[in-house]
Design a protein around this motif. Structure first.
Motif, PDB file in Angstrom:
ATOM      1  N   PHE A  24       4.428  -6.593  14.816  1.00  0.00           N
ATOM      2  CA  PHE A  24       3.499  -5.630  15.760  1.00  0.00           C
ATOM      3  C   PHE A  24       2.972  -4.517  14.847  1.00  0.00           C
ATOM      4  CE2 PHE A  24       6.391  -7.959  18.673  1.00  0.00           C
ATOM      5  CZ  PHE A  24       5.373  -8.869  19.322  1.00  0.00           C
ATOM      6  N   SER A  25       3.386  -4.729  13.490  1.00  0.00           N
ATOM      7  CA  SER A  25       2.894  -3.557  12.600  1.00  0.00           C
ATOM      8  C   SER A  25       2.834  -4.053  11.198  1.00  0.00           C
ATOM      9  CB  SER A  25       4.028  -2.479  12.657  1.00  0.00           C
ATOM     10  OG  SER A  25       4.048  -1.519  11.838  1.00  0.00           O
ATOM     11  N   TYR A  26       2.247  -3.281  10.298  1.00  0.00           N
ATOM     12  CA  TYR A  26       2.187  -3.767   8.800  1.00  0.00           C
ATOM     13  C   TYR A  26       3.172  -2.851   7.947  1.00  0.00           C
ATOM     14  CZ  TYR A  26      -2.677  -5.413   9.837  1.00  0.00           C
ATOM     15  OH  TYR A  26      -3.675  -6.194  10.322  1.00  0.00           O
ATOM     16  N   ALA A  27       3.717  -1.798   8.821  1.00  0.00           N
ATOM     17  CA  ALA A  27       4.306  -0.835   8.160  1.00  0.00           C
ATOM     18  C   ALA A  27       5.761  -1.171   7.299  1.00  0.00           C
ATOM     19  CB  ALA A  27       5.082   0.295   9.142  1.00  0.00           C
ATOM     20  N   THR A  28       6.483  -2.294   7.437  1.00  0.00           N
ATOM     21  CA  THR A  28       7.628  -2.665   6.686  1.00  0.00           C
ATOM     22  C   THR A  28       7.216  -3.705   5.743  1.00  0.00           C
ATOM     23  OG1 THR A  28       8.568  -3.803   8.496  1.00  0.00           O
ATOM     24  CG2 THR A  28       9.313  -1.722   8.355  1.00  0.00           C
ATOM     25  N   ALA A  29       6.056  -4.201   5.939  1.00  0.00           N
ATOM     26  CA  ALA A  29       5.830  -5.266   4.735  1.00  0.00           C
ATOM     27  C   ALA A  29       5.893  -4.706   3.332  1.00  0.00           C
ATOM     28  CB  ALA A  29       4.137  -5.738   5.236  1.00  0.00           C
ATOM     29  N   ALA A  30       5.963  -5.636   2.264  1.00  0.00           N
ATOM     30  CA  ALA A  30       6.032  -5.261   0.930  1.00  0.00           C
ATOM     31  C   ALA A  30       5.639  -6.420   0.014  1.00  0.00           C
ATOM     32  CB  ALA A  30       7.407  -4.766   0.529  1.00  0.00           C
ATOM     33  N   ALA A  31       4.978  -5.614  -0.955  1.00  0.00           N
ATOM     34  CA  ALA A  31       4.334  -6.730  -2.116  1.00  0.00           C
ATOM     35  C   ALA A  31       5.676  -7.277  -2.771  1.00  0.00           C
ATOM     36  CB  ALA A  31       3.590  -5.862  -2.809  1.00  0.00           C
ATOM     37  N   GLY A  32       5.747  -8.335  -3.108  1.00  0.00           N
ATOM     38  CA  GLY A  32       6.969  -8.985  -3.569  1.00  0.00           C
ATOM     39  C   GLY A  32       7.886  -9.727  -2.665  1.00  0.00           C
ATOM     40  N   THR A  33       7.837  -9.283  -1.382  1.00  0.00           N
ATOM     41  CA  THR A  33       8.582  -9.769  -0.498  1.00  0.00           C
ATOM     42  C   THR A  33       7.973 -10.512   0.711  1.00  0.00           C
ATOM     43  OG1 THR A  33      10.214  -7.886  -0.484  1.00  0.00           O
ATOM     44  CG2 THR A  33      10.336  -9.176   1.442  1.00  0.00           C
ATOM     45  N   THR A  34       6.665  -9.881   1.335  1.00  0.00           N
ATOM     46  CA  THR A  34       5.865 -10.624   1.968  1.00  0.00           C
ATOM     47  C   THR A  34       4.910 -11.389   1.441  1.00  0.00           C
ATOM     48  OG1 THR A  34       5.790  -8.381   3.402  1.00  0.00           O
ATOM     49  CG2 THR A  34       4.145  -9.910   4.139  1.00  0.00           C
ATOM     50  N   PHE A  35       4.705 -11.136   0.352  1.00  0.00           N
ATOM     51  CA  PHE A  35       3.395 -12.069  -0.522  1.00  0.00           C
ATOM     52  C   PHE A  35       3.943 -11.739  -2.056  1.00  0.00           C
ATOM     53  CE2 PHE A  35       1.456  -8.280   0.517  1.00  0.00           C
ATOM     54  CZ  PHE A  35       0.956  -7.820  -0.736  1.00  0.00           C
ATOM     55  N   GLY A  36       3.691 -12.677  -2.973  1.00  0.00           N
ATOM     56  CA  GLY A  36       4.118 -12.623  -4.342  1.00  0.00           C
ATOM     57  C   GLY A  36       3.339 -11.489  -4.955  1.00  0.00           C
ATOM     58  N   ASP A  56       0.731   1.316   6.113  1.00  0.00           N
ATOM     59  CA  ASP A  56       1.155   1.724   7.050  1.00  0.00           C
ATOM     60  C   ASP A  56       1.169   0.857   8.373  1.00  0.00           C
ATOM     61  OD1 ASP A  56      -1.467   2.142   8.476  1.00  0.00           O
ATOM     62  OD2 ASP A  56      -1.782   3.897   7.814  1.00  0.00           O
ATOM     63  N   ALA A  57       1.546   1.563   9.489  1.00  0.00           N
ATOM     64  CA  ALA A  57       1.492   0.698  10.904  1.00  0.00           C
ATOM     65  C   ALA A  57       0.385  -0.148  10.945  1.00  0.00           C
ATOM     66  CB  ALA A  57       2.122   1.701  11.947  1.00  0.00           C
ATOM     67  N   THR A  58      -0.761   0.335  10.743  1.00  0.00           N
ATOM     68  CA  THR A  58      -2.248  -0.461  11.268  1.00  0.00           C
ATOM     69  C   THR A  58      -2.875  -0.572  10.233  1.00  0.00           C
ATOM     70  OG1 THR A  58      -3.093   1.975  11.453  1.00  0.00           O
ATOM     71  CG2 THR A  58      -1.854   0.877  13.653  1.00  0.00           C
ATOM     72  N   THR A  59      -2.793  -0.294   8.989  1.00  0.00           N
ATOM     73  CA  THR A  59      -3.619  -0.425   7.839  1.00  0.00           C
ATOM     74  C   THR A  59      -2.919  -0.869   6.747  1.00  0.00           C
ATOM     75  OG1 THR A  59      -3.898   1.665   7.021  1.00  0.00           O
ATOM     76  CG2 THR A  59      -5.463   1.282   8.671  1.00  0.00           C
ATOM     77  N   TYR A  60      -3.765  -1.587   5.672  1.00  0.00           N
ATOM     78  CA  TYR A  60      -3.146  -1.822   4.462  1.00  0.00           C
ATOM     79  C   TYR A  60      -4.293  -2.173   3.290  1.00  0.00           C
ATOM     80  CZ  TYR A  60      -4.193  -6.801   5.442  1.00  0.00           C
ATOM     81  OH  TYR A  60      -4.944  -7.936   5.678  1.00  0.00           O
ATOM     82  N   THR A  61      -4.109  -1.974   2.165  1.00  0.00           N
ATOM     83  CA  THR A  61      -4.806  -2.293   1.084  1.00  0.00           C
ATOM     84  C   THR A  61      -4.203  -2.991   0.068  1.00  0.00           C
ATOM     85  OG1 THR A  61      -6.526  -0.295   1.449  1.00  0.00           O
ATOM     86  CG2 THR A  61      -6.533  -1.262  -0.694  1.00  0.00           C
ATOM     87  N   ILE A  62      -4.401  -4.267  -0.531  1.00  0.00           N
ATOM     88  CA  ILE A  62      -3.793  -4.734  -1.595  1.00  0.00           C
ATOM     89  C   ILE A  62      -4.643  -4.818  -2.741  1.00  0.00           C
ATOM     90  CG2 ILE A  62      -2.893  -7.243  -1.963  1.00  0.00           C
ATOM     91  CD1 ILE A  62      -2.630  -7.925   1.066  1.00  0.00           C
ATOM     92  N   SER A  63      -4.007  -4.691  -3.723  1.00  0.00           N
ATOM     93  CA  SER A  63      -4.783  -4.467  -4.913  1.00  0.00           C
ATOM     94  C   SER A  63      -4.184  -5.661  -6.032  1.00  0.00           C
ATOM     95  CB  SER A  63      -4.590  -3.126  -5.533  1.00  0.00           C
ATOM     96  OG  SER A  63      -4.894  -2.220  -4.687  1.00  0.00           O
ATOM     97  N   ALA A  64      -5.112  -6.195  -6.833  1.00  0.00           N
ATOM     98  CA  ALA A  64      -4.808  -6.934  -7.775  1.00  0.00           C
ATOM     99  C   ALA A  64      -5.301  -6.268  -9.236  1.00  0.00           C
ATOM    100  CB  ALA A  64      -5.318  -8.225  -7.784  1.00  0.00           C
TER     101      ALA A  64
END
Length: 107
Positions: A24-36, A56-64
């Protein structure tokens, strides 16, 4: 290599949506854990991009971000991003465009 990075970003975006559905949130997700967090995703020494995330809880930006030989080949580091709305950006040589390039250095 760039195609691998864009594929990894799409995979990471899908992982984030699954994460939010379960938490119910993006807040505790982490690169390397949630995805490679590297391309190739197996973490081999031929790493060409590193994946990072701001969230944060409602947004994310993933960068390569290109690294090593990939940056050398391009002549400058490039950053490909995607956010929770699927908005794509390409940052290269001081310019930001709202797209991902294909095989060339343009969209």
């Amino acid at each position: 290599k760039r195609a691998d990075a864009t594929a990894a970003l799409m995979t990471a975006m899908n992982a984030m949506e699954r994460f939010r559905a379960n938490n119910f949130s993006y807040a505790t997700a982490a690169a390397g854990t949630t995805f490679g967090n590297s391309v190739p995703l197996d973490g081999s020494s031929d790493q060409s991009y590193v994946l990072t995330m701001v969230n944060d809880a409602t947004t994310y930006t993933i960068s390569a971000t290109s690294t090593g030989a990939q940056t050398d080949r391009l002549g400058s580091a490039e950053v490909l991003t995607i956010n929770q709305n699927g908005v794509k950006q390409w940052i290269y040589n001081g310019s930001t465009q709202n797209c991902w390039p294909t095989r060339t250095k343009s969209c």
